[in-house]
Design a protein around this motif. Structure first.
Motif, PDB file in Angstrom:
ATOM      1  N   THR A  32      55.459  48.688  41.511  1.00  0.00           N
ATOM      2  CA  THR A  32      54.877  47.361  41.306  1.00  0.00           C
ATOM      3  C   THR A  32      53.420  47.531  40.925  1.00  0.00           C
ATOM      4  N   ALA A  33      53.108  47.251  39.659  1.00  0.00           N
ATOM      5  CA  ALA A  33      51.743  47.420  39.161  1.00  0.00           C
ATOM      6  C   ALA A  33      50.877  46.207  39.444  1.00  0.00           C
ATOM      7  N   VAL A  34      51.487  45.016  39.337  1.00  0.00           N
ATOM      8  CA  VAL A  34      50.791  43.750  39.613  1.00  0.00           C
ATOM      9  C   VAL A  34      51.703  42.947  40.522  1.00  0.00           C
ATOM     10  N   ASP A  35      51.138  42.444  41.612  1.00  0.00           N
ATOM     11  CA  ASP A  35      51.966  41.854  42.665  1.00  0.00           C
ATOM     12  C   ASP A  35      51.498  40.431  42.987  1.00  0.00           C
ATOM     13  N   SER A  36      52.147  39.441  42.373  1.00  0.00           N
ATOM     14  CA  SER A  36      51.928  38.018  42.677  1.00  0.00           C
ATOM     15  C   SER A  36      50.451  37.621  42.577  1.00  0.00           C
ATOM     16  N   VAL A  37      49.850  37.924  41.443  1.00  0.00           N
ATOM     17  CA  VAL A  37      48.433  37.626  41.242  1.00  0.00           C
ATOM     18  C   VAL A  37      48.270  36.232  40.630  1.00  0.00           C
ATOM     19  N   ASN A  38      47.400  35.445  41.228  1.00  0.00           N
ATOM     20  CA  ASN A  38      47.006  34.147  40.682  1.00  0.00           C
ATOM     21  C   ASN A  38      45.582  34.266  40.148  1.00  0.00           C
ATOM     22  N   PHE A  39      45.343  33.640  39.005  1.00  0.00           N
ATOM     23  CA  PHE A  39      44.085  33.869  38.295  1.00  0.00           C
ATOM     24  C   PHE A  39      43.782  32.643  37.450  1.00  0.00           C
ATOM     25  N   THR A  40      42.560  32.131  37.554  1.00  0.00           N
ATOM     26  CA  THR A  40      42.177  30.932  36.812  1.00  0.00           C
ATOM     27  C   THR A  40      40.852  31.164  36.105  1.00  0.00           C
ATOM     28  N   VAL A  41      40.784  30.741  34.845  1.00  0.00           N
ATOM     29  CA  VAL A  41      39.545  30.818  34.076  1.00  0.00           C
ATOM     30  C   VAL A  41      39.263  29.440  33.499  1.00  0.00           C
ATOM     31  N   ARG A  42      38.013  29.001  33.620  1.00  0.00           N
ATOM     32  CA  ARG A  42      37.616  27.695  33.115  1.00  0.00           C
ATOM     33  C   ARG A  42      36.819  27.842  31.824  1.00  0.00           C
ATOM     34  N   ARG A  43      36.799  26.798  31.043  1.00  0.00           N
ATOM     35  CA  ARG A  43      36.044  26.812  29.794  1.00  0.00           C
ATOM     36  C   ARG A  43      34.570  27.083  30.078  1.00  0.00           C
ATOM     37  N   GLY A  44      33.945  27.913  29.257  1.00  0.00           N
ATOM     38  CA  GLY A  44      32.528  28.197  29.404  1.00  0.00           C
ATOM     39  C   GLY A  44      32.183  29.072  30.586  1.00  0.00           C
ATOM     40  N   GLU A  45      33.170  29.761  31.144  1.00  0.00           N
ATOM     41  CA  GLU A  45      32.971  30.582  32.328  1.00  0.00           C
ATOM     42  C   GLU A  45      33.109  32.061  31.986  1.00  0.00           C
ATOM     43  N   ILE A  46      32.334  32.897  32.669  1.00  0.00           N
ATOM     44  CA  ILE A  46      32.504  34.340  32.575  1.00  0.00           C
ATOM     45  C   ILE A  46      33.159  34.810  33.871  1.00  0.00           C
ATOM     46  N   MET A  47      34.353  35.365  33.727  1.00  0.00           N
ATOM     47  CA  MET A  47      35.138  35.797  34.887  1.00  0.00           C
ATOM     48  C   MET A  47      35.237  37.315  34.882  1.00  0.00           C
ATOM     49  N   GLY A  48      34.955  37.946  36.007  1.00  0.00           N
ATOM     50  CA  GLY A  48      35.027  39.391  36.118  1.00  0.00           C
ATOM     51  C   GLY A  48      36.287  39.840  36.824  1.00  0.00           C
ATOM     52  N   LEU A  49      36.805  40.987  36.397  1.00  0.00           N
ATOM     53  CA  LEU A  49      37.990  41.577  37.028  1.00  0.00           C
ATOM     54  C   LEU A  49      37.644  43.017  37.382  1.00  0.00           C
ATOM     55  N   ILE A  50      37.635  43.322  38.671  1.00  0.00           N
ATOM     56  CA  ILE A  50      37.240  44.649  39.125  1.00  0.00           C
ATOM     57  C   ILE A  50      38.314  45.237  40.028  1.00  0.00           C
ATOM     58  N   GLY A  51      38.124  46.503  40.363  1.00  0.00           N
ATOM     59  CA  GLY A  51      39.046  47.206  41.245  1.00  0.00           C
ATOM     60  C   GLY A  51      39.024  48.684  40.927  1.00  0.00           C
ATOM     61  N   PRO A  52      39.381  49.527  41.871  1.00  0.00           N
ATOM     62  CA  PRO A  52      39.386  50.972  41.626  1.00  0.00           C
ATOM     63  C   PRO A  52      40.446  51.354  40.604  1.00  0.00           C
ATOM     64  N   ASN A  53      40.379  52.594  40.105  1.00  0.00           N
ATOM     65  CA  ASN A  53      41.380  53.077  39.156  1.00  0.00           C
ATOM     66  C   ASN A  53      42.787  52.919  39.734  1.00  0.00           C
ATOM     67  N   GLY A  54      43.731  52.479  38.890  1.00  0.00           N
ATOM     68  CA  GLY A  54      45.097  52.281  39.349  1.00  0.00           C
ATOM     69  C   GLY A  54      45.326  50.974  40.054  1.00  0.00           C
ATOM     70  N   ALA A  55      44.322  50.076  40.026  1.00  0.00           N
ATOM     71  CA  ALA A  55      44.458  48.807  40.746  1.00  0.00           C
ATOM     72  C   ALA A  55      45.355  47.815  40.023  1.00  0.00           C
ATOM     73  N   GLY A  56      45.657  48.063  38.753  1.00  0.00           N
ATOM     74  CA  GLY A  56      46.526  47.159  38.005  1.00  0.00           C
ATOM     75  C   GLY A  56      45.807  46.242  37.047  1.00  0.00           C
TER      76      GLY A  56
END
Length: 286
Positions: A32-56
């Motif tokens: 399982t590489a990605v497990d039930s992830v919820n994610f929202t991005v709004r207009r005009g927003e900068i959203m960051g996605l972080i995590g150690p290597n292999g985090a998916g």
């Protein structure tokens, strides 16, 4: 948050949702590489996605951009469920760059950007073959818009330079210009500062702010924590394919679980069940 990114953060946070991932799960066989992830991005927003290597993270990016069809869950972009077809995703208004630069090395900088722009032209194959008036009008418009985008990313002087001869940092910016040529509403950047020196990183940060100031939403995967926390309105941290925390940069960088995820686990984690990492990503996953 830096003064440069102070561009109405509260308005960005309250903006209309443009991208929503709902319980996205991606499995490769028994992994399982990605497990039930919820994610929202709004207009005009900068959203960051972080995590150690292999985090998916890169696998999740691929689910968002149509390269992978999630095992379960769905991705809604601008009010419609996205099909798992990259071309349709681009036409809907989502563009991306890649962790490993994917330019046409033997084409000029201008030609690389023009390739991205062609998805917005309507010239038919017959008119293109005979090079009729509509073809010439479209070609002129594509060339002019592509040059504008080269100027926008600071590469106006490289118009006739072969992409393979450009410095590494310029190649990164050229790839961003090509993505912008598709007229996106949202752009996803996969490690835009990887391999850059501090000066190039600052230039990349300023470029992302300029992109956001045009009204686009931006999602960034990055390992440079200073870059992410200076840049983003919100940050999502993934660990072993699951959401660890989502919040403002201040909330995320002060959470002890985030620090632990990057530097190692403590004795209290000894009772936690082991979970398989995503072997499909390995060291590629940003």
């Amino acid at each position: 948050m830096t003064a440069t990114s102070a561009y109405d953060q509260s308005a960005g946070a309250a903006g209309e949702v443009i991208l929503q991932a709902e319980d996205v799960t991606m499995r490769f066989g028994g992994l399982t590489a990605v497990d039930s992830v919820n994610f929202t991005v709004r207009r005009g927003e900068i959203m960051g996605l972080i995590g150690p290597n292999g985090a998916g993270k890169t696998t999740f990016f691929n689910c968002l951009t149509g390269l992978y069809l999630p095992t379960s869950g769905r991705v809604v972009f601008d009010g419609a469920v996205l099909p798992p077809k990259p071309r349709k995703v681009v036409m809907a208004g989502m563009a991306r760059t890649f962790q490993n630069i994917r330019l046409f090395g033997n084409m000029t900088a201008l030609e690389n950007v023009m390739v991205g722009r062609y998805c917005r032209t309507t010239t038919g194959p017959f008119t293109s073959i005979i090079r009729g008036p509509k073809f010439r009008r479209d070609e002129k418009a594509v060339r002019e818009r592509s040059q504008e985008l080269l100027d926008f990313v600071g590469l106006g002087h490289t118009t006739d330079h072969l992409a393979r001869n450009l410095p590494y940092g310029d190649q990164r910016r050229l790839e961003i210009a090509r993505a912008l040529a598709t007229d996106p509403k949202l752009i996803l950047l996969d490690e835009p500062t990887a391999g850059m020196n501090p000066q190039e990183t600052r230039q990349a940060e300023e470029l992302v702010f300029r992109i956001r100031d045009t009204g686009l939403a931006v999602v960034v995967i990055e390992h440079d924590m200073r870059f992410i926390f200076n840049l983003c309105d919100r940050v999502l941290c993934l660990v072993q394919g699951r959401t660890l925390i989502e919040g403002t940069p201040a909330e995320v960088q002060s959470d002890p679980r985030v620090i632990e995820a990057y530097i190692g686990t403590g004795p209290e984690d000894a009772t936690e069940p082991d979970r398989a990492a995503d072997g499909s990503e390995g060291s590629r996953d940003a």
